[in-house]
Motif scaffolding. Structure first.
Motif, mmCIF file in Angstrom:
data_model
loop_
_atom_site.group_PDB
_atom_site.id
_atom_site.type_symbol
_atom_site.label_atom_id
_atom_site.label_comp_id
_atom_site.label_asym_id
_atom_site.label_seq_id
_atom_site.Cartn_x
_atom_site.Cartn_y
_atom_site.Cartn_z
ATOM 1 N N ILE A 147 13.520 -5.785 -5.757
ATOM 2 C CA ILE A 147 13.802 -4.355 -5.932
ATOM 3 C C ILE A 147 14.494 -3.753 -4.712
ATOM 4 N N LYS A 148 14.204 -4.288 -3.505
ATOM 5 C CA LYS A 148 14.750 -3.695 -2.275
ATOM 6 C C LYS A 148 16.275 -3.806 -2.189
ATOM 7 N N LYS A 149 16.882 -4.629 -3.046
ATOM 8 C CA LYS A 149 18.345 -4.722 -3.070
ATOM 9 C C LYS A 149 18.967 -3.450 -3.639
ATOM 10 N N PHE A 150 18.145 -2.679 -4.356
ATOM 11 C CA PHE A 150 18.642 -1.473 -5.027
ATOM 12 C C PHE A 150 17.934 -0.200 -4.556
ATOM 13 N N TYR A 151 16.784 -0.377 -3.884
ATOM 14 C CA TYR A 151 15.972 0.764 -3.452
ATOM 15 C C TYR A 151 15.545 0.601 -2.001
ATOM 16 N N SER A 152 15.417 1.721 -1.313
ATOM 17 C CA SER A 152 14.844 1.701 0.035
ATOM 18 C C SER A 152 13.379 2.127 -0.060
ATOM 19 N N ILE A 153 12.548 1.491 0.744
ATOM 20 C CA ILE A 153 11.127 1.839 0.770
ATOM 21 C C ILE A 153 10.935 3.021 1.716
ATOM 22 N N GLU A 154 10.442 4.135 1.174
ATOM 23 C CA GLU A 154 10.188 5.299 2.019
ATOM 24 C C GLU A 154 8.891 5.107 2.803
ATOM 25 N N TYR A 155 7.827 4.710 2.114
ATOM 26 C CA TYR A 155 6.598 4.332 2.813
ATOM 27 C C TYR A 155 5.643 3.641 1.849
ATOM 28 N N ILE A 156 4.660 2.959 2.423
ATOM 29 C CA ILE A 156 3.610 2.267 1.669
ATOM 30 C C ILE A 156 2.264 2.768 2.175
ATOM 31 N N LYS A 157 1.301 2.848 1.267
ATOM 32 C CA LYS A 157 -0.072 3.177 1.659
ATOM 33 C C LYS A 157 -1.033 2.138 1.094
ATOM 34 N N LEU A 158 -1.928 1.659 1.935
ATOM 35 C CA LEU A 158 -3.054 0.875 1.453
ATOM 36 C C LEU A 158 -3.933 1.785 0.604
ATOM 37 N N VAL A 159 -4.377 1.290 -0.552
ATOM 38 C CA VAL A 159 -5.268 2.048 -1.434
ATOM 39 C C VAL A 159 -6.570 1.252 -1.534
ATOM 40 N N ASP A 160 -7.619 1.722 -0.864
ATOM 41 C CA ASP A 160 -8.851 0.929 -0.782
ATOM 42 C C ASP A 160 -9.797 1.272 -1.927
ATOM 43 N N MET A 161 -9.519 0.680 -3.083
ATOM 44 C CA MET A 161 -10.363 0.880 -4.265
ATOM 45 C C MET A 161 -11.710 0.162 -4.129
ATOM 46 N N PHE A 162 -11.751 -0.898 -3.302
ATOM 47 C CA PHE A 162 -12.937 -1.756 -3.253
ATOM 48 C C PHE A 162 -13.422 -1.976 -1.822
ATOM 49 N N PRO A 163 -13.994 -0.951 -1.172
ATOM 50 C CA PRO A 163 -14.559 -1.149 0.162
ATOM 51 C C PRO A 163 -15.588 -2.281 0.177
ATOM 52 N N GLN A 164 -15.691 -2.943 1.302
ATOM 53 C CA GLN A 164 -16.595 -4.075 1.555
ATOM 54 C C GLN A 164 -16.087 -5.389 0.965
ATOM 55 N N THR A 165 -14.982 -5.358 0.222
ATOM 56 C CA THR A 165 -14.413 -6.579 -0.351
ATOM 57 C C THR A 165 -13.011 -6.801 0.219
ATOM 58 N N TYR A 166 -12.469 -8.004 -0.013
ATOM 59 C CA TYR A 166 -11.117 -8.304 0.463
ATOM 60 C C TYR A 166 -10.034 -7.740 -0.450
ATOM 61 N N HIS A 167 -10.402 -7.258 -1.631
ATOM 62 C CA HIS A 167 -9.406 -6.809 -2.613
ATOM 63 C C HIS A 167 -8.556 -5.679 -2.034
ATOM 64 N N THR A 168 -7.254 -5.833 -2.188
ATOM 65 C CA THR A 168 -6.307 -4.936 -1.528
ATOM 66 C C THR A 168 -5.321 -4.373 -2.542
ATOM 67 N N GLU A 169 -5.291 -3.055 -2.665
ATOM 68 C CA GLU A 169 -4.316 -2.392 -3.524
ATOM 69 C C GLU A 169 -3.397 -1.541 -2.656
ATOM 70 N N ALA A 170 -2.245 -1.197 -3.210
ATOM 71 C CA ALA A 170 -1.262 -0.442 -2.426
ATOM 72 C C ALA A 170 -0.383 0.382 -3.348
ATOM 73 N N VAL A 171 0.213 1.425 -2.783
ATOM 74 C CA VAL A 171 1.215 2.208 -3.499
ATOM 75 C C VAL A 171 2.464 2.266 -2.628
ATOM 76 N N CYS A 172 3.608 2.057 -3.265
ATOM 77 C CA CYS A 172 4.891 2.041 -2.561
ATOM 78 C C CYS A 172 5.810 3.092 -3.172
#
Length: 401
Positions: free
Chosen positions: A371-396
């Motif tokens: 996708i980055k060939k057509f779009y620039s990333i303005e910013y990313i945020k970690l989204v911690d849906m599952f504290p205490q676990t390794y599961h990692t979500e994000a929004v870009c």
């Protein structure tokens, strides 16, 4: 063996390197020196357990759960929460760099409370009829009578339910719920379903379902939000961390606060988690959902909310064909990420804005590399849906080049 932990890896393991060998250790934290032994090997990778902590991390804390590292659920209860967020963001950045050759600006993570956040859980039943989770790195079961990441109603239910003999259950497809909290999935016969319902409805059990149209109590669950509501069923997907989900929606609305006259396409709408609140703010929202059961609930939510600018499409995202100009596409795909056809569909519309929500860092990185060939990333945020676990979500948040 003795070694220094140099980092955390995706999966929640502390990483130790000795010569050419790499060891992944449960419960080990960065900057610690530990004595460890190899527990097992999987595909040539060494997995170990800590026998003794020789030098402890300053970020180490006492786990809140007595089953920590015995149960397979949590990975980071021994790490203070501020550091959990830092380490998860590090891991996400490393995966984006390694797989996607990406470096992007990260803003402050989206997070909420450390414990008591989980409103949905799947239980297993052992031969003695007791509630269990899977043991860590195993398909064997461990009996439990507490779980601090569960919401208070769920943890109370767990403590009470283990006083009952549940031997007649096999495990898998029964869904129970208390009010807004979904309790678990177990398999049984219709006769035992009725027996269980009569016994447990005394302790605030609101519904008990073997599958759609077969069960007792309420089937539809209504979740009320500040300016809208959503109906969902025990079988439809809803985020288990309501507070973080709300903060994520707020982040999206804030990002778009200067743009009201937008046509938005939600590619994986579900029952309307994003489509409904977006439709209250913007010109038109096109909600795409392939599942018939989810689509029925999406229709119900649109009709009951009387939302005229919410347009529903019962298709796969990659099959959508619209004549309208699309200004923004929002995608929240499953762990497998976007299909080739889904990426091609995004590029066929080529909207000004693209928001990608991910629950799997590796497929997130893979897709963004294209996708980055057509779009620039303005910013990313970690989204911690599952504290205490390794599961990692994000929004870009991306914008067309």
């Amino acid at each position: 063996m003795e070694g220094e932990v140099i980092s955390l890896a995706f999966g929640g393991y502390g990483v130790v390197k000795k010569g050419k060998d790499v060891f992944f250790l449960s419960g080990a934290l960065p900057d610690e020196i530990v004595d460890f032994s190899i527990d097992f090997k999987r595909k040539g990778v060494n997995f170990g357990v800590v026998k003794k902590i020789i030098k402890s991390s300053e970020a180490r804390v006492k786990p809140k759960c007595k089953y920590f590292l015995k149960c397979g659920g949590c990975n980071f209860q021994n790490l203070n929460y501020e550091q959990q967020l830092i380490e998860k963001e590090k891991i996400l950045k490393e995966i984006l760099k390694k797989i996607g050759n990406l470096e992007a600006r990260f803003e402050k993570p989206i997070f909420s409370k450390e414990y008591g956040y989980r409103k949905k859980v799947q239980f297993e039943i052992n031969d003695e009829g007791k509630i269990c989770f899977f043991k860590r790195n195993s398909n064997k079961l461990i009996e439990i009578n507490e779980c601090p990441v569960l919401s208070k109603p769920l943890e109370l239910f767990l403590k009470r339910i283990n006083k009952n003999n549940l031997k007649f259950f096999d495990a898998k497809n029964l869904t129970l719920y208390l009010s807004k909290s979904i309790v678990g999935r177990i398999e049984t016969t219709e006769e035992n379903l009725l027996k269980f319902w009569r016994n447990l409805k005394k302790i605030s059990l609101k519904g008990l379902w073997l599958k759609p149209k077969k069960g007792f109590g309420k089937y539809l669950i209504k979740r009320n939000f500040e300016k809208y509501f959503l109906y969902h069923s025990p079988f439809s997907f809803m985020q288990i961390n309501e507070e973080v989900n709300k903060f994520l929606i707020d982040e999206i609305l804030n990002y778009l606060k200067d743009y009201n006259d937008l046509n938005i396409l939600d590619g994986f709408a579900g029952v309307g988690n994003f489509s409904v609140p977006l439709s209250l703010k913007f010109k038109n929202v096109f909600a795409v959902e392939n599942s018939k059961s989810n689509f029925y609930l999406l229709q119900r939510n649109k009709e009951d909310m009387k939302i005229e600018n919410l347009n529903l499409i019962n298709k796969n995202f990659e099959e959508v064909d619209l004549k309208e100009r699309i200004d923004l596409i929002l995608v929240d795909p499953p762990r497998e990420g976007l299909t080739k056809g889904s990426i091609e569909k995004i590029l066929s519309f080529l909207p000004e804005f693209l928001i990608y929500i991910s629950c799997e860092p590796s497929t997130f990185a893979r897709d963004l590399k294209i996708i980055k060939k057509f779009y620039s990333i303005e910013y990313i945020k970690l989204v911690d849906m599952f504290p205490q676990t390794y599961h990692t979500e994000a929004v870009c948040f991306l914008r067309k080049l």
